[in-house]
Design an enzyme around this catalytic site. Structure first.
Site, PDB file in Angstrom:
ATOM      1  N   HIS A  55       1.063  -1.220   0.060  1.00 42.64           N
ATOM      2  CA  HIS A  55       0.031  -0.097  -0.065  1.00 42.64           C
ATOM      3  C   HIS A  55       1.089   1.291   0.099  1.00 42.64           C
ATOM      4  CE1 HIS A  55      -2.405  -2.926   2.378  1.00 42.64           C
ATOM      5  NE2 HIS A  55      -3.324  -2.270   1.654  1.00 42.64           N
ATOM      6  N   ASP A  58       2.368   1.608   3.303  1.00 46.77           N
ATOM      7  CA  ASP A  58       3.416   0.840   3.940  1.00 46.77           C
ATOM      8  C   ASP A  58       4.703   1.530   3.715  1.00 46.77           C
ATOM      9  OD1 ASP A  58       1.187  -0.994   4.194  1.00 46.77           O
ATOM     10  OD2 ASP A  58       1.484  -1.887   2.472  1.00 46.77           O
ATOM     11  N   MET A  89       2.778  -5.913  -7.756  1.00 46.98           N
ATOM     12  CA  MET A  89       1.266  -5.437  -7.250  1.00 46.98           C
ATOM     13  C   MET A  89       1.153  -4.393  -6.214  1.00 46.98           C
ATOM     14  SD  MET A  89      -1.107  -5.487  -4.470  1.00 46.98           S
ATOM     15  CE  MET A  89      -1.544  -7.052  -3.712  1.00 46.98           C
ATOM     16  N   GLU A 182     -10.945  -6.857  -4.764  1.00 47.96           N
ATOM     17  CA  GLU A 182     -10.833  -7.711  -3.764  1.00 47.96           C
ATOM     18  C   GLU A 182     -11.932  -7.619  -2.914  1.00 47.96           C
ATOM     19  OE1 GLU A 182      -7.179  -7.689  -1.534  1.00 47.96           O
ATOM     20  OE2 GLU A 182      -8.088  -9.062  -0.064  1.00 47.96           O
ATOM     21  N   LYS A 184     -14.909  -8.862  -0.026  1.00 48.14           N
ATOM     22  CA  LYS A 184     -14.932  -9.606   1.145  1.00 48.14           C
ATOM     23  C   LYS A 184     -16.182  -9.231   1.813  1.00 48.14           C
ATOM     24  CE  LYS A 184     -12.337  -9.174   5.770  1.00 48.14           C
ATOM     25  NZ  LYS A 184     -11.056  -8.626   6.446  1.00 48.14           N
ATOM     26  N   GLU A 218      -9.220 -13.608  -2.107  1.00 50.20           N
ATOM     27  CA  GLU A 218      -8.611 -13.991  -0.829  1.00 50.20           C
ATOM     28  C   GLU A 218      -9.376 -15.174  -0.188  1.00 50.20           C
ATOM     29  OE1 GLU A 218      -6.953 -11.286   1.625  1.00 50.20           O
ATOM     30  OE2 GLU A 218      -7.670 -12.409   3.622  1.00 50.20           O
ATOM     31  N   HIS A 221     -11.442 -14.683   2.544  1.00 54.30           N
ATOM     32  CA  HIS A 221     -12.725 -13.737   2.442  1.00 54.30           C
ATOM     33  C   HIS A 221     -13.787 -14.599   2.062  1.00 54.30           C
ATOM     34  CE1 HIS A 221      -9.938  -9.985   2.087  1.00 54.30           C
ATOM     35  NE2 HIS A 221      -9.952 -10.654   3.186  1.00 54.30           N
ATOM     36  N   ASP A 246      -5.040 -13.812  -3.262  1.00 56.23           N
ATOM     37  CA  ASP A 246      -4.408 -13.761  -2.004  1.00 56.23           C
ATOM     38  C   ASP A 246      -4.611 -15.006  -1.219  1.00 56.23           C
ATOM     39  OD1 ASP A 246      -3.813 -11.057  -2.162  1.00 56.23           O
ATOM     40  OD2 ASP A 246      -5.124 -10.180  -0.939  1.00 56.23           O
ATOM     41  N   ASP A 256     -11.538 -12.599  10.783  1.00 58.08           N
ATOM     42  CA  ASP A 256     -10.595 -12.649   9.411  1.00 58.08           C
ATOM     43  C   ASP A 256      -9.377 -13.121   9.992  1.00 58.08           C
ATOM     44  OD1 ASP A 256      -9.593 -12.545   6.958  1.00 58.08           O
ATOM     45  OD2 ASP A 256      -9.094 -10.565   7.201  1.00 58.08           O
ATOM     46  N   ASP A 258      -6.487 -14.561   8.409  1.00 56.09           N
ATOM     47  CA  ASP A 258      -5.353 -14.482   7.805  1.00 56.09           C
ATOM     48  C   ASP A 258      -4.126 -15.196   8.191  1.00 56.09           C
ATOM     49  OD1 ASP A 258      -6.418 -12.484   6.174  1.00 56.09           O
ATOM     50  OD2 ASP A 258      -5.720 -10.932   7.302  1.00 56.09           O
ATOM     51  N   ASP A 288      -1.279 -13.404   1.472  1.00 56.05           N
ATOM     52  CA  ASP A 288      -1.777 -12.173   2.167  1.00 56.05           C
ATOM     53  C   ASP A 288      -2.206 -12.776   3.712  1.00 56.05           C
ATOM     54  OD1 ASP A 288      -2.919  -9.942   3.232  1.00 56.05           O
ATOM     55  OD2 ASP A 288      -4.593  -9.852   2.058  1.00 56.05           O
TER      56      ASP A 288
HETATM   57  C1  GLT Z   1      -5.744  -5.676   4.432  1.00 53.16           C
HETATM   58  C2  GLT Z   1      -6.593  -6.615   3.796  1.00 53.16           C
HETATM   59  C3  GLT Z   1      -6.322  -7.520   2.954  1.00 53.16           C
HETATM   60  C4  GLT Z   1      -6.146  -6.797   1.540  1.00 53.16           C
HETATM   61  C5  GLT Z   1      -4.947  -5.814   1.549  1.00 53.16           C
HETATM   62  C6  GLT Z   1      -5.167  -4.813   0.498  1.00 53.16           C
HETATM   63  S1  GLT Z   1      -4.825  -4.756   3.125  1.00 53.16           S
HETATM   64  O1  GLT Z   1      -4.681  -6.221   5.195  1.00 53.16           O
HETATM   65  O2  GLT Z   1      -7.037  -7.564   5.052  1.00 53.16           O
HETATM   66  O3  GLT Z   1      -7.275  -8.584   2.486  1.00 53.16           O
HETATM   67  O4  GLT Z   1      -5.878  -7.552   0.419  1.00 53.16           O
HETATM   68  O5  GLT Z   1      -5.597  -3.665   0.647  1.00 53.16           O
HETATM   69 MN    MN Z   2      -6.282  -9.667   0.868  1.00 51.98          MN
HETATM   70 MN    MN Z   3      -7.907 -11.348   4.947  1.00 50.55          MN
END
Ligand code: GLT
Ligand code: MN
Ligand code: MN
Length: 390
Positions: A55, A58, A89, A182, A184, A218, A221, A246, A256, A258, A288
């Site tokens: 980003h 970042d 990206m 993306e 979610k 992702e 998500h 992702d 979430d 991750d 991600d």
């Molecule tokens: C954030 C989010 C991710 C996205 C990123 C891109 S930032 O951490 O949870 O799923 O991919 O903006």
């Molecule tokens: Mn993501």
């Molecule tokens: Mn996520």
């Protein structure tokens, strides 16, 4: 057996925000020190990654002066070249600053929408300067808690206006970006607009430059939404819209998480790798995910190594699965076509094909009794994954 050492050709990438995550959550403070972008580039390069994604903020703080921005970017570019790393990206942080608390592109407020577009343009400039070709849009704040606050049809229209504007900007500047939306379903908003891959694909079809827009699905998500991620990715691939992905791990029905890629749902991760590899997907394999909050600095690099190793091990299992005669025998049997009907359906409606389908006659009851051997097929898959076949 391979050493599962990642190669550049594997195209493994990580967001600066992933290995750089300090373990803060809504209930507890950070547990790790800052890892600078330059150190991230160095460590990931040693581990065999292909590149990093970012980003705008970042790398460059939101209030940096132009001179500070240039100094930071130049130092970062030097690190990329020293360690042979790329930035495939880039994306915009449209969720952290309080200005975006009620949305960015879908905000009711034209001033907020305009600022979101301006911030994205500056971030696209940065991404282009670093060589990025894919530009991701994650609309984390695009949604509601209070449905009385928005006319959702207008919100979607506002979102479209911003996307159309930014497509033109990329074209105008000759950046050659492919935009990847993306989806979610929720978190941080109670409900986020364009919640799934399916809704994003439908929205993309309404954009002025839909040809340059695709998706960045992702794992976590779609799983939060209770959906089959492999099917979502397959639909995106099938219509030529998988521009980025992702990869991570997630339990259904949770926040979430991750997690490290393949930490959860090994079979789902296996079929995802199989889908990408069999389809010849040539984009980035982007992780991600976040190291667990229990980890110190060593754990961060264990996490990164684990994501890549699991992908490579699963890729090896895909080769085992694809070469297993018993498994392939069952699968091939499923598309048996002694009457040569598949080409008729593929060719579509014509007088001759109409006659073929009209005159179709067979013993439906008897045919419906056939067993499909899915119990055996799934058990064989499990045994491939458990390492006792191949
Ligand atoms: C954030 C989010 C991710 C996205 C990123 C891109 S930032 O951490 O949870 O799923 O991919 O903006
Ligand atoms: Mn993501
Ligand atoms: Mn996520």
């Amino acid at each position: 057996m391979s050493s599962y050492q990642p190669q550049k050709s594997d195209k493994f990438t990580f967001g600066l925000w992933t290995v750089g995550n300090r373990g803060r959550d809504p209930f507890g403070d950070s547990v790790r020190d800052v890892v600078t972008p330059v150190r991230i580039v160095k460590e990931l390069s040693k581990l065999g990654a292909y590149g990093v994604n970012l980003h705008d903020n970042d790398l460059v703080p939101i209030d940096a002066t132009p001179a500070e921005r240039d100094a930071i970017v130049n130092e970062f570019k030097r690190a990329l070249s020293d360690y042979g790393m790329t930035v495939p990206m880039a994306t915009t942080n449209l969720f952290f600053d309080p200005i975006f608390k009620d949305g960015a592109f879908s905000s009711n407020d034209p001033l907020v929408r305009s600022y979101a577009v301006q911030k994205t343009m500056r971030s696209m400039d940065l991404g282009a300067e670093l060589g990025a070709k894919v530009y991701v849009f994650w609309g984390g704040r695009e949604g509601t808690e209070v449905d009385a606050s928005k006319r959702p049809m207008d919100s979607i229209k506002y979102f479209r206006e911003c996307m159309d504007f930014l497509c033109e900007y990329s074209i105008d500047k000759g950046y050659g970006y492919k935009f990847a939306l993306e989806p979610k379903p929720n978190e941080p908003r109670s409900d986020i607009f364009l919640p799934t891959v399916g809704s994003a694909l439908a929205f993309i079809a309404t954009l002025k430059h839909s040809e340059m827009c695709g998706v960045n699905p992702e794992v976590a998500h779609e799983t939060i939404a209770g959906l089959n991620f492999v099917h979502a990715v397959a639909q995106a691939l099938e219509c030529g819209k998988l521009f980025h992905i992702d990869l991570n791990g997630q339990k259904m029905g949770r926040y979430d998480q991750d997690f490290r890629f393949a930490q959860e749902d090994l079979k789902g991760a296996f079929f995802l790798v199989k889908l990408l590899e069999d389809a010849g997907y040539d984009g980035m394999r982007h992780f991600d995910a976040h190291p667990l909050r229990t980890e110190d600095d060593n754990g961060v690099w264990d996490f990164a190594t684990g994501c890549m190793r699991s992908y490579l091990i699963l890729k090896e299992k895909v080769a085992v699965f694809n070469a297993d005669p018993e498994i392939q025998g069952i699968i091939n049997g499923l598309t048996n076509d002694p009457n040569n009907l598949a080409p008729v359906l593929t060719a579509g409606y014509s007088a001759a094909n109409l006659a073929t389908i009209d005159l179709l006659s067979f013993d439906r009851v008897e045919y419906g009794k056939r067993g499909l051997s899915y119990e055996k097929l799934d058990q064989l898959t499990t045994e491939v994954l458990l390492g006792i076949r191949g």
